[in-house]
Write a protein that holds these residues in place. Structure first.
Motif, PDB file in Angstrom:
ATOM      1  N   GLU A   3      44.887  87.142  14.631  1.00  0.00           N
ATOM      2  CA  GLU A   3      44.384  86.782  13.317  1.00  0.00           C
ATOM      3  C   GLU A   3      45.527  86.831  12.311  1.00  0.00           C
ATOM      4  O   GLU A   3      46.324  87.791  12.304  1.00  0.00           O
ATOM      5  N   PHE A   4      45.619  85.792  11.492  1.00  0.00           N
ATOM      6  CA  PHE A   4      46.658  85.752  10.463  1.00  0.00           C
ATOM      7  C   PHE A   4      46.184  84.834   9.348  1.00  0.00           C
ATOM      8  O   PHE A   4      45.625  83.768   9.593  1.00  0.00           O
ATOM      9  N   GLY A   5      46.375  85.287   8.119  1.00  0.00           N
ATOM     10  CA  GLY A   5      45.962  84.487   6.971  1.00  0.00           C
ATOM     11  C   GLY A   5      44.517  84.051   7.090  1.00  0.00           C
ATOM     12  O   GLY A   5      43.616  84.873   7.287  1.00  0.00           O
ATOM     13  N   ASP A   6      44.291  82.756   6.977  1.00  0.00           N
ATOM     14  CA  ASP A   6      42.940  82.207   7.060  1.00  0.00           C
ATOM     15  C   ASP A   6      42.588  81.733   8.469  1.00  0.00           C
ATOM     16  O   ASP A   6      41.628  80.991   8.650  1.00  0.00           O
ATOM     17  N   PHE A   7      43.351  82.163   9.478  1.00  0.00           N
ATOM     18  CA  PHE A   7      43.205  81.592  10.808  1.00  0.00           C
ATOM     19  C   PHE A   7      43.024  82.661  11.884  1.00  0.00           C
ATOM     20  O   PHE A   7      43.409  83.826  11.713  1.00  0.00           O
ATOM     21  N   CYS A   8      42.446  82.194  12.994  1.00  0.00           N
ATOM     22  CA  CYS A   8      42.287  83.025  14.187  1.00  0.00           C
ATOM     23  C   CYS A   8      42.690  82.184  15.390  1.00  0.00           C
ATOM     24  O   CYS A   8      42.167  81.082  15.584  1.00  0.00           O
ATOM     25  N   LEU A   9      43.611  82.684  16.206  1.00  0.00           N
ATOM     26  CA  LEU A   9      44.122  81.955  17.354  1.00  0.00           C
ATOM     27  C   LEU A   9      43.674  82.654  18.636  1.00  0.00           C
ATOM     28  O   LEU A   9      43.973  83.835  18.842  1.00  0.00           O
ATOM     29  N   ASP A  10      42.914  81.930  19.474  1.00  0.00           N
ATOM     30  CA  ASP A  10      42.416  82.462  20.739  1.00  0.00           C
ATOM     31  C   ASP A  10      43.300  81.914  21.858  1.00  0.00           C
ATOM     32  O   ASP A  10      43.218  80.739  22.220  1.00  0.00           O
ATOM     33  N   ALA A  11      44.140  82.776  22.410  1.00  0.00           N
ATOM     34  CA  ALA A  11      45.083  82.329  23.436  1.00  0.00           C
ATOM     35  C   ALA A  11      44.390  82.014  24.753  1.00  0.00           C
ATOM     36  O   ALA A  11      44.862  81.177  25.519  1.00  0.00           O
ATOM     37  N   THR A  24      53.640  75.807  20.786  1.00  0.00           N
ATOM     38  CA  THR A  24      54.610  76.176  19.759  1.00  0.00           C
ATOM     39  C   THR A  24      54.074  77.298  18.883  1.00  0.00           C
ATOM     40  O   THR A  24      54.759  78.306  18.631  1.00  0.00           O
ATOM     41  N   LEU A  25      52.835  77.140  18.418  1.00  0.00           N
ATOM     42  CA  LEU A  25      52.226  78.154  17.565  1.00  0.00           C
ATOM     43  C   LEU A  25      52.072  79.476  18.309  1.00  0.00           C
ATOM     44  O   LEU A  25      52.389  80.550  17.775  1.00  0.00           O
ATOM     45  N   LEU A  26      51.579  79.418  19.534  1.00  0.00           N
ATOM     46  CA  LEU A  26      51.355  80.642  20.295  1.00  0.00           C
ATOM     47  C   LEU A  26      52.663  81.409  20.500  1.00  0.00           C
ATOM     48  O   LEU A  26      52.704  82.642  20.369  1.00  0.00           O
ATOM     49  N   CYS A  27      53.716  80.683  20.808  1.00  0.00           N
ATOM     50  CA  CYS A  27      55.015  81.330  21.008  1.00  0.00           C
ATOM     51  C   CYS A  27      55.495  82.002  19.721  1.00  0.00           C
ATOM     52  O   CYS A  27      55.980  83.143  19.732  1.00  0.00           O
ATOM     53  N   THR A  46      62.806  75.618  25.461  1.00  0.00           N
ATOM     54  CA  THR A  46      62.725  75.988  26.873  1.00  0.00           C
ATOM     55  C   THR A  46      61.359  76.566  27.204  1.00  0.00           C
ATOM     56  O   THR A  46      60.793  76.310  28.280  1.00  0.00           O
ATOM     57  N   SER A  47      60.813  77.352  26.271  1.00  0.00           N
ATOM     58  CA  SER A  47      59.496  77.955  26.502  1.00  0.00           C
ATOM     59  C   SER A  47      58.384  76.916  26.476  1.00  0.00           C
ATOM     60  O   SER A  47      57.456  76.963  27.290  1.00  0.00           O
ATOM     61  N   ILE A  48      58.482  75.956  25.557  1.00  0.00           N
ATOM     62  CA  ILE A  48      57.404  74.972  25.377  1.00  0.00           C
ATOM     63  C   ILE A  48      57.494  73.841  26.397  1.00  0.00           C
ATOM     64  O   ILE A  48      56.478  73.343  26.879  1.00  0.00           O
ATOM     65  N   TRP A  49      58.717  73.438  26.746  1.00  0.00           N
ATOM     66  CA  TRP A  49      58.916  72.361  27.729  1.00  0.00           C
ATOM     67  C   TRP A  49      59.760  72.896  28.883  1.00  0.00           C
ATOM     68  O   TRP A  49      60.928  72.510  29.055  1.00  0.00           O
ATOM     69  N   PRO A  50      59.218  73.815  29.686  1.00  0.00           N
ATOM     70  CA  PRO A  50      60.038  74.479  30.718  1.00  0.00           C
ATOM     71  C   PRO A  50      60.568  73.537  31.790  1.00  0.00           C
ATOM     72  O   PRO A  50      61.598  73.816  32.400  1.00  0.00           O
ATOM     73  N   ASP A  51      59.888  72.441  32.024  1.00  0.00           N
ATOM     74  CA  ASP A  51      60.282  71.551  33.115  1.00  0.00           C
ATOM     75  C   ASP A  51      60.837  70.225  32.626  1.00  0.00           C
ATOM     76  O   ASP A  51      60.944  69.267  33.402  1.00  0.00           O
ATOM     77  N   SER A  52      61.152  70.127  31.344  1.00  0.00           N
ATOM     78  CA  SER A  52      61.604  68.855  30.790  1.00  0.00           C
ATOM     79  C   SER A  52      62.790  69.062  29.865  1.00  0.00           C
ATOM     80  O   SER A  52      62.975  70.139  29.284  1.00  0.00           O
ATOM     81  N   ILE A  53      63.583  68.038  29.744  1.00  0.00           N
ATOM     82  CA  ILE A  53      64.671  68.028  28.766  1.00  0.00           C
ATOM     83  C   ILE A  53      64.195  67.165  27.604  1.00  0.00           C
ATOM     84  O   ILE A  53      63.924  65.974  27.770  1.00  0.00           O
ATOM     85  N   VAL A  54      64.068  67.771  26.427  1.00  0.00           N
ATOM     86  CA  VAL A  54      63.550  67.045  25.268  1.00  0.00           C
ATOM     87  C   VAL A  54      64.525  67.175  24.110  1.00  0.00           C
ATOM     88  O   VAL A  54      65.379  68.073  24.070  1.00  0.00           O
ATOM     89  N   GLU A  55      64.399  66.291  23.146  1.00  0.00           N
ATOM     90  CA  GLU A  55      65.238  66.332  21.964  1.00  0.00           C
ATOM     91  C   GLU A  55      64.681  67.326  20.954  1.00  0.00           C
ATOM     92  O   GLU A  55      63.479  67.634  20.952  1.00  0.00           O
ATOM     93  N   GLU A  56      65.557  67.817  20.086  1.00  0.00           N
ATOM     94  CA  GLU A  56      65.139  68.780  19.085  1.00  0.00           C
ATOM     95  C   GLU A  56      64.068  68.208  18.167  1.00  0.00           C
ATOM     96  O   GLU A  56      63.243  68.953  17.610  1.00  0.00           O
ATOM     97  N   ASN A  70      56.545  69.282  15.979  1.00  0.00           N
ATOM     98  CA  ASN A  70      55.507  70.301  16.192  1.00  0.00           C
ATOM     99  C   ASN A  70      55.447  71.256  14.999  1.00  0.00           C
ATOM    100  O   ASN A  70      54.364  71.623  14.530  1.00  0.00           O
ATOM    101  N   ILE A  71      56.621  71.683  14.523  1.00  0.00           N
ATOM    102  CA  ILE A  71      56.656  72.588  13.366  1.00  0.00           C
ATOM    103  C   ILE A  71      56.051  71.909  12.141  1.00  0.00           C
ATOM    104  O   ILE A  71      55.273  72.499  11.384  1.00  0.00           O
TER     105      ILE A  71
END
Length: 579
Positions: A11-19, A41-44, A60-70, A76-77
């Motif tokens: 829980e943070f601010g006005d939100f609740c995140l259920d992993a 991205t948010l969960l991390c 690396t955490s979000i795309w562990p099996d892919s090479i992506v651009e910044e 996502n941000i």
């Protein structure tokens, strides 16, 4: 990073995140749709609240099996910042640390998740496969599938376990199906497999719970009862599976696991048979399902699930079976309302009303309320997510629609209709390559699924791959039992490629069919559109407005109509539809 920490609700601010359920809610319970990678991205960030996370580590955490651009991470941000609001440069949740990365700065509190893991372990996963006949020559497909469906519904009420939905396990009903192989394909830890035989007034059930990792039996039992005691058999199986998996049931969960929507075994059998026929989504099968649901209700007028089945069957008639909306939709409304009156805890009738309210009533606000209610009642309902996705899609809110479509697919990854409809959402968002991939993967599961063929033909038309489009439409026509939209799209393409004679031949075909049964006016408008006959197209669109043709709900986002959007007649129609 501590991204491998146990899943929790934050829980943070006005939100609740259920992993566990991969959901983000506002405090008022409203769901916030996120695509899979934006959620990651948010969960991390949340799990590492207060810590500066380097961009490379995040990627690396979000795309562990892919090479992506910044840029992928930046997008996502940006998506998260749009959701959280605030003025540019004054971010209350995510702060950019120049030259380093990002930090989640809002205060985060951990709360009890809606679905908890077992003590000391992760959330457990289970698939209930369709039961198989003891004797191959005496198959009762509706009962075999129905027993599995009931057990899935019951066990799915337990917070400590995630149960694969029926649409995901349906394809594993073959007599020679290896349960361990099915479990591996479905990515679950345990599989409930069984055989069933009905003879006269008796039913015999053999059930076993299998550990997918080593194929060992965790529990096995045999039941030989009167068919009127089938509910007791289901109670026993549900309870023993929970015990074998060492699940800890609350008093409310114990009540839900043994909840019966009817005590009438004959009504139950009729309901299961109706569900079996409806799932095939062709006009003859849908009509059969309606007969069975009515018979079930006649035996038990308080059977909420039978009313849900009836609502869905009637709702699907105008778009699948060329039935006038004023004949089918009122019946669907009555059935959905009755289901809610009997049991307001069911998400499905609210999801049905979501479709009804934007398809035919053009009540966009009311549809939104129904969609949110369905999601609040069951955030893990793929049907609730896909119905809400299509509402958002029709309104042009494509990013949110795609997120709900993706969530529906996560919940039911091998459901034909969920995959096809999520492909349709991508089509309306002009994400054509992604739509092709999604629809083709649907056809890889079932080459004759006509809904996927229809939308793949539409995508190919937009890509100007006209021969491929004609092939898909022709195959959709054949496997849908002559759905008039599939025929109209063939004529539309012939008109687009400069073959007016062939287009007019198709027009005459539809006109001939119209002497025998109803043809939705939008389909005739489409043919005239392809021929460049705008006045005739508008005349049929006006008729569609009078008839409340369900296909008008797609008018704002369907690219076929782009050429007419600057016409004042089109603007008038869009305004009257309430967009």
């Amino acid at each position: 990073m501590t991204d491998s920490a146990p899943s929790r609700t934050f829980e943070f601010g006005d939100f609740c995140l259920d992993a566990e359920r991969r959901l983000l809610r506002r405090r008022d319970g409203t769901l916030v749709p996120l695509t899979s990678k934006v959620f990651e991205t948010l969960l991390c960030l949340v799990r590492n609240s207060g810590t500066v996370l380097a961009k490379e580590a995040l990627m690396t955490s979000i795309w562990p099996d892919s090479i992506v651009e910044e840029n992928n991470l930046t997008q996502n941000i940006s998506a998260l910042r749009r959701i959280f609001g605030g003025n540019p440069g004054t971010h209350r949740y995510i702060v950019t640390v120049p030259g380093r990365g990002y930090r989640f700065v809002a205060a985060v509190a951990q709360a009890r998740p809606e679905k908890t893991s077992a003590p000391g372990g992760a959330l457990k996963t289970l698939a209930v496969l369709p039961f198989k006949p003891l004797l191959p020559e005496s198959r009762d497909a509706a009962l075999e599938m129905g027993i599995a469906d009931t057990l899935i519904a019951r066990l799915g009420k337990i917070r400590e376990i995630a149960v694969s939905p029926l649409s995901s396990v349906r394809r594993y009903g073959g007599l020679e199906q290896d349960p361990v192989a099915a479990g591996l394909a479905l990515k679950v830890q345990s599989v409930l497999d069984g055989t069933i035989q009905r003879s006269g007034d008796r039913i015999r059930v053999n059930a076993r719970l299998i550990n997918v990792a080593d194929g060992a039996s965790l529990w096995t039992d045999r039941f030989d009862e009167k068919f009127t005691d089938v509910f007791g058999v289901e109670d026993a199986i549900s309870g023993r599976v929970a015990h074998a998996l060492a699940l800890h049931l609350s008093p409310e969960e114990q009540k839900q696991v043994t909840k019966r929507f009817t005590d009438n075994s004959a009504a139950y059998q009729l309901y299961l048979t109706g569900r079996y026929h409806w799932s095939r989504i062709t006009p003859p099968e849908i009509r059969k399902s309606i007969e069975y649901f009515h018979q079930a209700i006649a035996l038990d007028p308080g059977y909420a699930l039978a009313y849900v089945g009836l609502a869905e069957a009637y709702r699907s008639l105008p778009i699948t079976s060329d039935i006038p909306p004023n004949e089918a939709i009122p019946q669907a409304k009555i059935a959905a309302a009755k289901a809610i009156e009997i049991d307001d805890s069911l998400a499905e009738p609210h999801a049905s009303l979501t479709f009804i309210r934007f398809w035919c009533d053009w009540d966009w606000a009311g549809a939104g309320r129904s969609g949110q209610r369905a999601l609040q009642l069951n955030p893990d309902s793929a049907f609730a997510h896909i119905s809400y996705a299509h509402l958002l899609s029709d309104l042009g809110r494509h990013e949110e629609a795609i997120a709900h479509g993706e969530r529906a697919r996560e919940l039911e990854p091998v459901s034909l209709i969920i995959n096809a409809l999520s492909g349709a959402v991508l089509y309306y968002a002009n994400r054509l390559e992604e739509a092709v991939a999604r629809l083709q993967s649907t056809l890889d599961l079932e080459p004759n699924f006509w809904v996927a063929r229809l939308f793949l033909g539409k995508v190919c038309t937009e890509q100007k791959k006209f021969p491929e489009a004609l092939d898909h439409f022709a195959r959709a026509r054949d496997t849908s039992h002559g759905n008039s939209e599939t025929i109209a799209m063939i004529g539309y393409v012939w008109g687009m490629v400069g073959e007016p004679a062939k287009a007019r031949k198709v027009l005459r075909e539809l006109q001939s069919i119209a002497t025998q049964r109803y043809i939705p006016p939008v389909n005739l408008a489409v043919l005239h559109l392809g021929l460049g006959e705008d006045d005739e197209a508008f005349a049929w669109l006006e008729k569609a407005y009078q008839d409340r043709d369900v296909r008008l709900s797609f008018l704002k986002v369907d690219p076929k109509w782009d050429r007419l959007r600057t016409d004042s007649r089109f603007a008038s129609l869009v305004k009257r539809l309430g967009f």
